[in-house]
Design a protein around this motif. Sequence first.
Motif, PDB file in Angstrom:
ATOM      1  N   ASP A 113       0.836  -1.209   0.000  1.00  0.00           N
ATOM      2  CA  ASP A 113       0.000   0.000   0.000  1.00  0.00           C
ATOM      3  C   ASP A 113       0.865   1.252   0.000  1.00  0.00           C
ATOM      4  N   ALA A 114       1.861   1.288  -0.900  1.00  0.00           N
ATOM      5  CA  ALA A 114       2.789   2.413  -0.963  1.00  0.00           C
ATOM      6  C   ALA A 114       2.097   3.721  -1.333  1.00  0.00           C
ATOM      7  N   LYS A 115       0.956   3.625  -2.020  1.00  0.00           N
ATOM      8  CA  LYS A 115       0.219   4.841  -2.384  1.00  0.00           C
ATOM      9  C   LYS A 115      -0.160   5.630  -1.140  1.00  0.00           C
ATOM     10  N   SER A 116      -0.490   4.931  -0.045  1.00  0.00           N
ATOM     11  CA  SER A 116      -0.869   5.628   1.192  1.00  0.00           C
ATOM     12  C   SER A 116       0.317   6.386   1.778  1.00  0.00           C
ATOM     13  N   TRP A 117       1.530   5.864   1.606  1.00  0.00           N
ATOM     14  CA  TRP A 117       2.708   6.584   2.091  1.00  0.00           C
ATOM     15  C   TRP A 117       2.890   7.899   1.335  1.00  0.00           C
ATOM     16  N   THR A 118       2.651   7.852   0.024  1.00  0.00           N
ATOM     17  CA  THR A 118       2.766   9.077  -0.775  1.00  0.00           C
ATOM     18  C   THR A 118       1.751  10.113  -0.322  1.00  0.00           C
ATOM     19  N   ARG A 119       0.509   9.662  -0.094  1.00  0.00           N
ATOM     20  CA  ARG A 119      -0.514  10.608   0.360  1.00  0.00           C
ATOM     21  C   ARG A 119      -0.136  11.202   1.715  1.00  0.00           C
ATOM     22  N   GLN A 120       0.359  10.363   2.611  1.00  0.00           N
ATOM     23  CA  GLN A 120       0.744  10.859   3.931  1.00  0.00           C
ATOM     24  C   GLN A 120       1.867  11.876   3.849  1.00  0.00           C
ATOM     25  N   GLN A 121       2.833  11.645   2.973  1.00  0.00           N
ATOM     26  CA  GLN A 121       3.949  12.581   2.853  1.00  0.00           C
ATOM     27  C   GLN A 121       3.464  13.942   2.368  1.00  0.00           C
ATOM     28  N   THR A 122       2.585  13.932   1.357  1.00  0.00           N
ATOM     29  CA  THR A 122       2.089  15.208   0.836  1.00  0.00           C
ATOM     30  C   THR A 122       1.257  15.945   1.891  1.00  0.00           C
ATOM     31  N   GLN A 123       0.664  15.209   2.843  1.00  0.00           N
ATOM     32  CA  GLN A 123      -0.165  15.813   3.894  1.00  0.00           C
ATOM     33  C   GLN A 123       0.604  16.018   5.209  1.00  0.00           C
ATOM     34  N   HIS A 124       1.917  15.664   5.215  1.00  0.00           N
ATOM     35  CA  HIS A 124       2.762  15.785   6.404  1.00  0.00           C
ATOM     36  C   HIS A 124       2.192  14.968   7.562  1.00  0.00           C
ATOM     37  N   VAL A 125       1.740  13.737   7.243  1.00  0.00           N
ATOM     38  CA  VAL A 125       1.159  12.847   8.239  1.00  0.00           C
ATOM     39  C   VAL A 125       2.116  11.685   8.509  1.00  0.00           C
ATOM     40  N   TRP A 126       2.397  11.435   9.794  1.00  0.00           N
ATOM     41  CA  TRP A 126       3.245  10.296  10.196  1.00  0.00           C
ATOM     42  C   TRP A 126       2.328   9.250  10.833  1.00  0.00           C
ATOM     43  N   HIS A 127       1.989   8.220  10.036  1.00  0.00           N
ATOM     44  CA  HIS A 127       1.064   7.193  10.530  1.00  0.00           C
ATOM     45  C   HIS A 127       1.558   5.832  10.080  1.00  0.00           C
ATOM     46  N   ARG A 128       1.702   4.934  11.025  1.00  0.00           N
ATOM     47  CA  ARG A 128       2.191   3.592  10.724  1.00  0.00           C
ATOM     48  C   ARG A 128       1.020   2.644  10.517  1.00  0.00           C
ATOM     49  N   LYS A 129       1.031   1.952   9.389  1.00  0.00           N
ATOM     50  CA  LYS A 129       0.005   0.953   9.084  1.00  0.00           C
ATOM     51  C   LYS A 129       0.728  -0.330   8.689  1.00  0.00           C
ATOM     52  N   PRO A 130       1.020  -1.189   9.659  1.00  0.00           N
ATOM     53  CA  PRO A 130       1.811  -2.395   9.359  1.00  0.00           C
ATOM     54  C   PRO A 130       1.112  -3.298   8.336  1.00  0.00           C
ATOM     55  N   VAL A 131       1.928  -3.900   7.485  1.00  0.00           N
ATOM     56  CA  VAL A 131       1.447  -4.887   6.515  1.00  0.00           C
ATOM     57  C   VAL A 131       2.214  -6.182   6.778  1.00  0.00           C
ATOM     58  N   PHE A 132       1.497  -7.263   7.013  1.00  0.00           N
ATOM     59  CA  PHE A 132       2.165  -8.501   7.411  1.00  0.00           C
ATOM     60  C   PHE A 132       2.213  -9.538   6.287  1.00  0.00           C
ATOM     61  N   ARG A 133       1.533  -9.260   5.172  1.00  0.00           N
ATOM     62  CA  ARG A 133       1.594 -10.191   4.042  1.00  0.00           C
ATOM     63  C   ARG A 133       2.871  -9.942   3.261  1.00  0.00           C
TER      64      ARG A 133
END
Length: 313
Positions: A113-133
Motif C-alpha cells: 500500500d505504498a500509495k498511502s505513504w505518498t498521500r501521507q507525505q504530501t499531507q505531512h502525516v506520520w502514521h504507521r500501518k503495518p502490513v504482514f503479508r
Amino acid sequence: MRTLAVSADGPDAWTSWRDAFARVAPDLPTVSWFDPAFDPKNADYTLVWEPPPGEMARMGHMRAILCTGAGVNHLVNRSDFPANVALVRMGGDQTAVLMADYVMWAAIGLLRDAKSWTRQQTQHVWHRKPVFRNSADTRIGILGFGNLGAAVARHLAAAGFNVSAWCRSPREEKQIPLFFGEDGLSDFLPSIDILVNLLPSTLQTRHIIDAAFLSRLSKGAGFINVGRGDHVVEKDLLAALDKEQLSGAVLDVVATEPLPATSPLWDQPRITLTPHMASEASRDAQAAYVAQAINELENGRTPPLLYRPERGY
C-alpha cells in the motif's frame, strides 16, 4: 545490402536512431524517411511508430515494416496500412526485463500500500500501518502468456511470489501454472490477489475488463495494466475502486493517451498512473533488435514477434 528507412518518432529523432544503428549494426544502411531526397521506393524496410496519415500507403512494396512498440493495433487498424507487408513487433531482452522490473515495482507497491505513504507525505502525516503479508503469501495472476507475459511471470516467481497465468489456448509450460480458455478463467480470477494484464489488443479482448470481469476477482484485489488501454472499461474500474472491490490499481496504459486533464483517473486516490513507459528499451537495444529481425527475414527465417492477422497480434 537492404536499406532501412527510419520514420519512428519523427524527423527530430533521426540523429539518435542513426547513431544507435551505427553503434550496434554498422553494416545496415539506414536513411531518414524525412530526408527531402529520400524516395521510399529505394528502401526495403521501414521502422515506424505512428506515421503521419497516408504515409503507410507508401510502404506497400516493403519487405517488412518494423514497429518500435510491442503493440501494433494502432497500425493495422489504419486505412492506409498495407496488409500485404510483413509487420514485426518490438521485442528483445531489454524490453522484457524492463517490463518485468516495472511489474515487480507495481506489485510490491500494491502489496505494501505504498500509495498511502505518498498521500501521507504530501499531507505531512506520520502514521504507521503495518502490513504482514509478504511476497510468498501473495498470489499474482498474469493475463496473457506471450513473450512479455512469460518474462514477467518468471521474474515474479523467482522473487518469491505465488504466480499463475491465463492464456487463450493450451501450451506446455514447466515453471508457471497455466489456466486456459473461458473455463480456466473462471478458476483463475478468484484465486489471485493481484491481476496483471498483458493481453494483446484484439476484437476479443477489447473492453474485456469490465464490471462483470472485475467482480470475479477476490474482494480487495490489486490490478496492474501494462497491456492496452482499450482492454479496460474505465468507468467500471473506477466503480470497482470506489466500492473497494479493488484495493488499488497501477495503470501504465489508458484508453486515450495522453490522458486528458479532465479524466477522473487522475484524482482516484487508489490509482497510480505512469505515462506508458513500463518497457521502452534504449535506442541501442531497439536498434539491435530491428537489425536482428531484418537479418532473420533476409535469411528466410520468421522473427518471433511477427504480427499474425489471424490472431490479432
